[in-house]
Design a protein around this motif. Structure first.
Motif, short mmCIF file in Angstrom:
data_model
loop_
_atom_site.label_atom_id
_atom_site.label_comp_id
_atom_site.label_asym_id
_atom_site.label_seq_id
_atom_site.Cartn_x
_atom_site.Cartn_y
_atom_site.Cartn_z
N TRP B 62 24.89 -21.75 -4.12
CA TRP B 62 24.56 -21.19 -5.54
C TRP B 62 22.90 -21.70 -5.70
O TRP B 62 22.74 -22.97 -5.80
CB TRP B 62 25.46 -21.79 -6.51
N HIS B 64 19.66 -22.46 -7.98
CA HIS B 64 18.94 -22.17 -9.12
C HIS B 64 17.61 -22.32 -8.96
O HIS B 64 16.72 -22.97 -8.35
CB HIS B 64 19.28 -23.55 -9.81
N GLU B 67 15.10 -20.87 -14.29
CA GLU B 67 16.13 -20.30 -15.39
C GLU B 67 16.45 -21.65 -16.13
O GLU B 67 15.91 -22.71 -16.00
CB GLU B 67 17.30 -19.98 -14.46
N CYS B 68 17.51 -21.20 -16.97
CA CYS B 68 17.81 -22.44 -17.96
C CYS B 68 19.20 -23.06 -17.83
O CYS B 68 19.68 -23.62 -18.41
CB CYS B 68 17.83 -21.74 -19.36
N THR B 69 19.85 -22.69 -16.54
CA THR B 69 21.36 -22.95 -16.16
C THR B 69 22.13 -22.43 -17.30
O THR B 69 23.37 -23.12 -17.13
CB THR B 69 21.25 -24.68 -16.12
N THR B 72 25.45 -21.14 -15.41
CA THR B 72 26.31 -22.22 -14.95
C THR B 72 27.01 -22.58 -16.13
O THR B 72 28.19 -22.72 -16.27
CB THR B 72 25.65 -23.22 -14.25
N GLU B 73 26.29 -22.85 -17.21
CA GLU B 73 27.03 -23.41 -18.49
C GLU B 73 28.04 -22.40 -19.00
O GLU B 73 29.12 -22.69 -19.55
CB GLU B 73 26.05 -23.61 -19.64
N HIS B 96 25.56 -26.41 -5.02
CA HIS B 96 25.45 -26.02 -6.30
C HIS B 96 24.50 -27.09 -7.14
O HIS B 96 25.16 -28.18 -7.28
CB HIS B 96 26.59 -25.69 -7.02
N GLU B 97 23.38 -26.94 -7.45
CA GLU B 97 22.33 -28.34 -7.83
C GLU B 97 22.82 -28.85 -9.22
O GLU B 97 22.87 -29.92 -9.21
CB GLU B 97 20.98 -27.60 -8.06
N THR B 98 23.79 -28.12 -10.04
CA THR B 98 24.25 -28.47 -11.22
C THR B 98 25.34 -29.54 -10.92
O THR B 98 25.58 -30.48 -11.53
CB THR B 98 24.42 -27.44 -12.14
N GLU B 127 20.78 -17.81 -9.44
CA GLU B 127 20.59 -17.89 -10.89
C GLU B 127 19.02 -18.05 -11.14
O GLU B 127 18.58 -19.36 -10.55
CB GLU B 127 21.56 -18.99 -11.60
#
Lengths: 227, 366
Positions: B62, B64, B67-69, B72-73, B96-98, B127
């Protein structure tokens, strides 16, 4: 000089003229409502007003499409005044000369129109543009309608328009073109009136009867057989 | 159904689901819901369940980018762990960085490892937009430009899923004048197998359904000309809106907070872009199916359409402003102006022509 009468507008031409007129009236009225629904409905009295407006709009749209197709067909098989080629007078030398004559007539430089039996050269040019506007309205209208079912035939035939412009601009153009039709209606009715006044050739009556009147010499220029 | 550690038919996913408190019934309900979202016949639910539960699921990377994430949120913000979340969580452990615990060069190594080990088999989820201007200097991860990262990751993936409007079409940073040259993945890599799930943010169930479709059939779902899956973007919001009956009835909100607004009437006159937007928001909604913009009383802004920042404005008007006439100039004003000018023109001309004809006729003696 002999006063003669000639059958200019055949029945299909007159029929399509008036069905288009009615369809366009309905399309403008219902289109105005669809653009800006000004009737605020009470909850119970007339509970499907937008639905009926849209239905009328779509039926009139189909009528306009049918009118255009019939006229296109008659442009291939009708008499010389109905043929498609006649809508492009500026392609011939005689037509260009006639075109300038009409411009002089509207610029008050000459009192009378150049001799003609069907439409004058400027009118023909404007009508070809108006036919294009009507064709655009039909395509864009059916494209907007077809969006409700992107897998349907309507969308298949008209949806290509959205690969050129986004939905918002198609809607914008569909709406803006209505005003072109409105301005055309004003100029069109005026031109008929002033033509009646200047030519006394029965232009307004010919919309119903198909017959126009004039001096024999006038018609000999164009060479039709007087009746 | 109690968990049986000796049941050889139970797959790793099923064990994982149970450890997270998702029982078999919930799992099957999820599979049925996804089958419905994909517009497949109910008989496919069994096939979907078998495919999802199978142990040969592909890895997911995934990315990133710009973007503003928010995407994912969009699906991490569920109130309780659902089967969908757990499955996505389970699938996307690789990178997945988040949500990944590791960081830095260590995790970049994990990504590289996944790409090498599962080359041509993993799913890339992207994303965010990709800044392409000036050699892609406006966005770097671990010393590599986003252009290079995307080209490498998506170029070697079995399939790329672009979540959100940014990765699909460039998003807000691609709005005019697009200072960083942001584009979507499809524009950067036109020939890779790719599906766009635009939306700001995307609807999480559509991502789940797309992945499940890939697991079940081994292919991406059928898409339209904008590479959006037809099951999710095949219909307009306006045609599936819960407020549609008010539209047909001619019941419209005229002003924010007026009685019609309080009664949930149609937002058409407030500039709702539902008639111009293809998406299944009215059905799937956000936050566990709790709400969506129109349901909440605000018109659709068309966030899942290409270039919506530039093409959907003004957000509170029915139509775009007339180009070349400055803001606040509507088509109605210009159109009525043209008609009024025509009317005035023919009136003046009519008077002049009558005078001319009268003079000529007097001279001619009739």
């Amino acid at each position: 000089m002999r006063r003669i009468v000639v059958k200019v507008w055949e029945f299909p031409v007159r029929l399509v003229h008036w069905t288009n007129f009615l369809a366009i009236l309905v399309l403008c009225a219902t289109g105005a409502y669809i653009h800006w629904p000004f009737l605020s409905t009470p909850t119970t009295a007339f509970p499907y007003v937008m639905g009926w407006m849209r239905l009328a709009h779509f039926v009139a749209g189909w009528a306009l499409l049918a009118g255009l197709l019939v006229r296109l067909y008659w442009g291939l098989v009708g008499n010389r005044y109905a043929r498609i080629g006649t809508f492009f007078p500026y392609l011939t030398r005689q037509g260009r000369k006639s075109f300038l004559g009409v411009l002089r007539y509207y610029a008050l430089l000459s009192p009378r129109l150049p001799p003609h039996l069907g439409h004058n050269a400027l009118a023909l040019t404007v009508y070809s543009g108006i036919f294009a506007v009507m064709a655009f309205q039909v395509v864009s209208g059916f494209a907007l309608l077809g969006q409700a079912d992107p897998s349907g035939t309507t969308y298949l035939l008209t949806g290509w328009i959205f690969s050129f412009v986004s939905n918002g601009w198609v809607r914008f153009a569909h709406y803006a073109a209505t005003f072109v039709m409105g301005a055309f209606l004003i100029a069109h009715v005026y031109a008929m009136w002033v033509s009646d006044l200047a030519e006394r050739d029965g232009t307004s009556g010919s919309l119903f009867s198909g017959y126009k009147y004039g001096e024999l010499e006038e018609f000999e220029d164009f060479g039709p057989r007087p009746r | 159904m109690a968990h049986d550690p000796h049941n050889p038919r139970e797959t790793a996913l099923e064990q994982y689901l149970e450890s997270r408190g998702v029982d078999r019934r919930s799992f099957l309900k999820f599979c049925t819901a996804v089958t419905a979202t994909l517009a497949l016949p109910a008989s496919f639910a069994r096939k979907v369940a078998a495919a999802v539960a199978a142990d040969d699921r592909p890895s997911v990377i995934w990315l990133h980018l710009q973007e503003c994430t928010g995407d994912t949120e969009s699906f991490l913000r569920a109130s309780r762990p659902t089967a969908a979340e757990v499955i996505l969580d389970y699938l996307s452990v690789d990178y997945h960085e988040t949500i990944m615990a590791a960081a830095g060069h260590q995790v970049e190594e994990v990504r590289r490892h996944t790409m090498e080990q599962y080359k041509g088999k993993y799913i890339a989820v992207v994303e965010g937009g990709i800044p392409t201007k000036d050699g892609g200097v406006y966005g770097c991860i671990g010393g590599h430009s986003m252009v290079d990262v995307v080209t490498e990751v998506c170029g070697n993936a079995a399939a790329t899923i672009c979540v959100g409007t940014c990765s699909a079409y460039g998003g807000i940073q691609a709005a005019a004048p697009n200072p960083t040259g942001a584009v979507g993945v499809g524009e950067l890599l036109p020939s890779i197998p790719l599906v766009n799930l635009p939306g700001c943010p995307l609807n999480a169930p559509n991502l789940t359904a797309t992945i499940v479709h890939f697991l079940t059939f081994g292919t991406l779902p059928r898409t339209d000309s904008l590479k959006r899956p037809l099951f999710a973007y095949g219909k307009r919001i306006h045609d599936n809106c819960e407020r549609r009956a008010h539209f047909d009835a001619g019941q419209f909100v005229e002003r924010w907070g007026d009685p019609g607004h309080r009664q949930g009437w149609c937002l058409y006159k407030m500039g709702c872009k539902g008639p111009a937007t293809s998406h299944n928001c009215p059905q799937v909604r956000w936050n566990d199916g709790l709400g969506w913009p129109v349901g909440q009383g605000h018109g659709c802004v068309g966030c899942s359409e290409p270039g919506f920042w530039d093409t959907m404005g003004p957000l509170y008007e029915r139509l775009p402003n007339v180009p070349g006439f400055g803001v606040e100039t509507t088509a109605t004003k210009v159109g009525l102006g043209i008609m009024a000018a025509t009317a005035a023109g023919v009136a003046v001309h009519g008077v002049a022509k009558s005078i001319q004809l009268r003079a000529v006729e007097k001279k001619e003696g009739n």
